[in-house]
Write a protein that holds these residues in place. Structure first.
Motif, mmCIF file in Angstrom:
data_model
loop_
_atom_site.group_PDB
_atom_site.id
_atom_site.type_symbol
_atom_site.label_atom_id
_atom_site.label_comp_id
_atom_site.label_asym_id
_atom_site.label_seq_id
_atom_site.Cartn_x
_atom_site.Cartn_y
_atom_site.Cartn_z
ATOM 1 N N UNK A 37 0.830 -1.205 0.000
ATOM 2 C CA UNK A 37 0.000 0.000 0.000
ATOM 3 C C UNK A 37 0.867 1.258 0.000
ATOM 4 N N UNK A 38 1.948 1.247 0.759
ATOM 5 C CA UNK A 38 2.868 2.385 0.777
ATOM 6 C C UNK A 38 3.496 2.568 -0.599
ATOM 7 N N UNK A 39 3.885 1.461 -1.234
ATOM 8 C CA UNK A 39 4.462 1.554 -2.574
ATOM 9 C C UNK A 39 3.450 2.126 -3.558
ATOM 10 N N UNK A 40 2.189 1.717 -3.413
ATOM 11 C CA UNK A 40 1.137 2.240 -4.291
ATOM 12 C C UNK A 40 0.967 3.735 -4.084
ATOM 13 N N UNK A 41 1.065 4.181 -2.834
ATOM 14 C CA UNK A 41 0.969 5.610 -2.546
ATOM 15 C C UNK A 41 2.102 6.373 -3.226
ATOM 16 N N UNK A 42 3.303 5.873 -3.097
ATOM 17 C CA UNK A 42 4.456 6.520 -3.735
ATOM 18 C C UNK A 42 4.293 6.547 -5.252
ATOM 19 N N UNK A 43 3.835 5.437 -5.817
ATOM 20 C CA UNK A 43 3.644 5.357 -7.271
ATOM 21 C C UNK A 43 2.593 6.356 -7.750
ATOM 22 N N UNK A 44 1.619 6.647 -6.879
ATOM 23 C CA UNK A 44 0.547 7.582 -7.242
ATOM 24 C C UNK A 44 0.945 9.038 -7.042
ATOM 25 N N UNK A 291 -3.713 -2.065 -2.188
ATOM 26 C CA UNK A 291 -3.085 -1.028 -3.021
ATOM 27 C C UNK A 291 -4.051 -0.342 -3.971
ATOM 28 N N UNK A 292 -5.017 -1.075 -4.509
ATOM 29 C CA UNK A 292 -5.938 -0.475 -5.467
ATOM 30 C C UNK A 292 -6.799 0.622 -4.832
ATOM 31 N N UNK A 293 -7.016 0.539 -3.516
ATOM 32 C CA UNK A 293 -7.772 1.592 -2.835
ATOM 33 C C UNK A 293 -7.022 2.914 -2.891
ATOM 34 N N UNK A 294 -5.711 2.849 -2.766
ATOM 35 C CA UNK A 294 -4.891 4.062 -2.846
ATOM 36 C C UNK A 294 -5.004 4.670 -4.236
ATOM 37 N N UNK A 298 -6.664 8.638 -4.840
ATOM 38 C CA UNK A 298 -5.850 9.793 -5.249
ATOM 39 C C UNK A 298 -6.512 10.552 -6.398
ATOM 40 N N UNK A 299 -7.472 9.938 -7.059
ATOM 41 C CA UNK A 299 -8.156 10.616 -8.167
ATOM 42 C C UNK A 299 -9.009 11.780 -7.667
ATOM 43 N N UNK A 300 -9.189 11.892 -6.361
ATOM 44 C CA UNK A 300 -9.925 13.022 -5.799
ATOM 45 C C UNK A 300 -9.099 14.301 -5.809
ATOM 46 N N UNK A 301 -7.783 14.188 -5.940
ATOM 47 C CA UNK A 301 -6.925 15.366 -5.956
ATOM 48 C C UNK A 301 -7.179 16.169 -7.222
#
Length: 335
Positions: A37-44, A291-294, A298-301
């Motif tokens: 999940x942290x990796x997904x956050x960084x990737x996003x 991870x998919x939740x992250x 982020x599409x809300x930004x």
């Protein structure tokens, strides 16, 4: 990618979406999944990460520190908090005394595997310790280089004002407030937000999706979905019980779907985007067990919700919204 906003009246920029690991890392989610999940956050494009020493009784900080190991430290904004008891929960293992703050920052830095945190936050207001002692301890943490900035969490407008006055006298400033805030929980709007705007603080809000209620997955008259926070016996179900017990609120949440559809957003994205419409909100904290939740949140930004749709949201939710500013005071324990 995620947009940035300045935090308060400071030069520190944070991502509009902060990844937080309350109720997940070290408890609900296995370490391998938490790291994913942290990796997904960084990737996003998320670079701001929020935790606290009390989460999973210090384990959440350790998991986050391990997950971020190897990342360029200067490219991250790491936030943690102090107040609640950790360890054996002895007489001095909680609160905002000088002893607890100075010992806790060292423990947090060790677990996070870093020499400093970008933002160190008072997790609640301490009604026992003199505020002068607390603010002096935070000033020393800043002067020692162990935290770059100081913030608070769930402080009332009056408490923020008193803290900022003392901080200014000691040569630093409070730059952030971390309250609960969502379409359903708006207790900061009347007093905390205008006071913060006046004094140079901005909000980093937690639970923008109301512990999952605003995703629409909790249906009136039906049990909570298996595997959801509403069935979690490690703290999640207790936190969400206030909303799940209100059938009318759950029904009104379902009526938000046409608005989300009109904007091309999921219900969760609508909820996160909604809090970001408040100009005093710098960032919304999201959690994730997958991870998919992250990637979805982020599409809300960067989303702008037109004024007429904001008015429709208010009309749909009606008196299901909690607005009483006295709710903030209730969150800090009294002796």
């Amino acid at each position: 990618m995620v947009n940035y906003r300045n935090l308060g009246r400071s030069g520190l920029k944070v991502t509009e979406i902060t990844y937080g690991n309350w109720l997940t890392h070290g408890s609900q989610v296995e370490n391998e999944q938490a790291t994913a999940c942290v990796r997904a956050a960084l990737d996003a494009g998320i670079t701001t990460f929020d935790t606290a020493d009390v989460y999973a009784n210090t384990k959440a900080e350790s998991v986050l520190g391990e997950a971020l190991k190897g990342e360029r430290r200067q490219s991250l904004e790491i936030l943690t908090k102090v107040y609640w008891p950790t360890g054996p929960k002895g007489a001095n293992d909680s609160g905002l005394s000088r002893k607890h703050i100075l010992e806790s920052i060292d423990g947090s830095l060790e677990r996070l595997q870093t020499d400093y945190v970008d933002l160190y936050q008072a997790h609640r207001y301490d009604h026992v310790t003199p505020l002068e002692e607390t603010i002096q301890a935070f000033a020393d943490v800043v002067r020692q280089g162990k935290a770059l900035y100081i913030g608070v969490s769930e402080w009332t407008a009056d408490q923020i004002r008193a803290g900022q006055e003392l901080a200014t006298q000691l040569g630093f400033r409070l730059i952030s407030s971390q309250p609960q805030y969502s379409m359903l929980w708006r207790v900061i709007e009347e007093e905390v937000v205008p006071t913060s705007a006046e004094l140079g603080l901005s909000q980093i809000v937690w639970s923008p999706v109301a512990q999952g209620v605003l995703t629409g997955k909790y249906l009136p008259g039906q049990p909570a979905p298996e595997g959801s926070r509403g069935t979690d016996d490690k703290g999640g179900a207790q936190m969400i019980s206030r909303f799940l017990s209100q059938e009318e609120t759950l029904r009104r949440v379902q009526d938000l779907r046409p608005i989300a559809d009109e904007l091309g957003l999921s219900m969760a994205q609508l909820a996160v985007a909604w809090v970001l419409q408040n100009p005093n909100v710098a960032s919304a904290i999201i959690g994730a067990s997958r991870p998919e939740q992250v990637a979805e949140n982020v599409k809300a930004s960067g989303v702008t919700i037109p004024a007429e749709l904001l008015a429709r949201i208010d009309s749909v939710l009606g008196d299901s919204v909690v607005t009483d500013p006295r709710e903030t005071e209730k969150s800090s324990p009294r002796p």
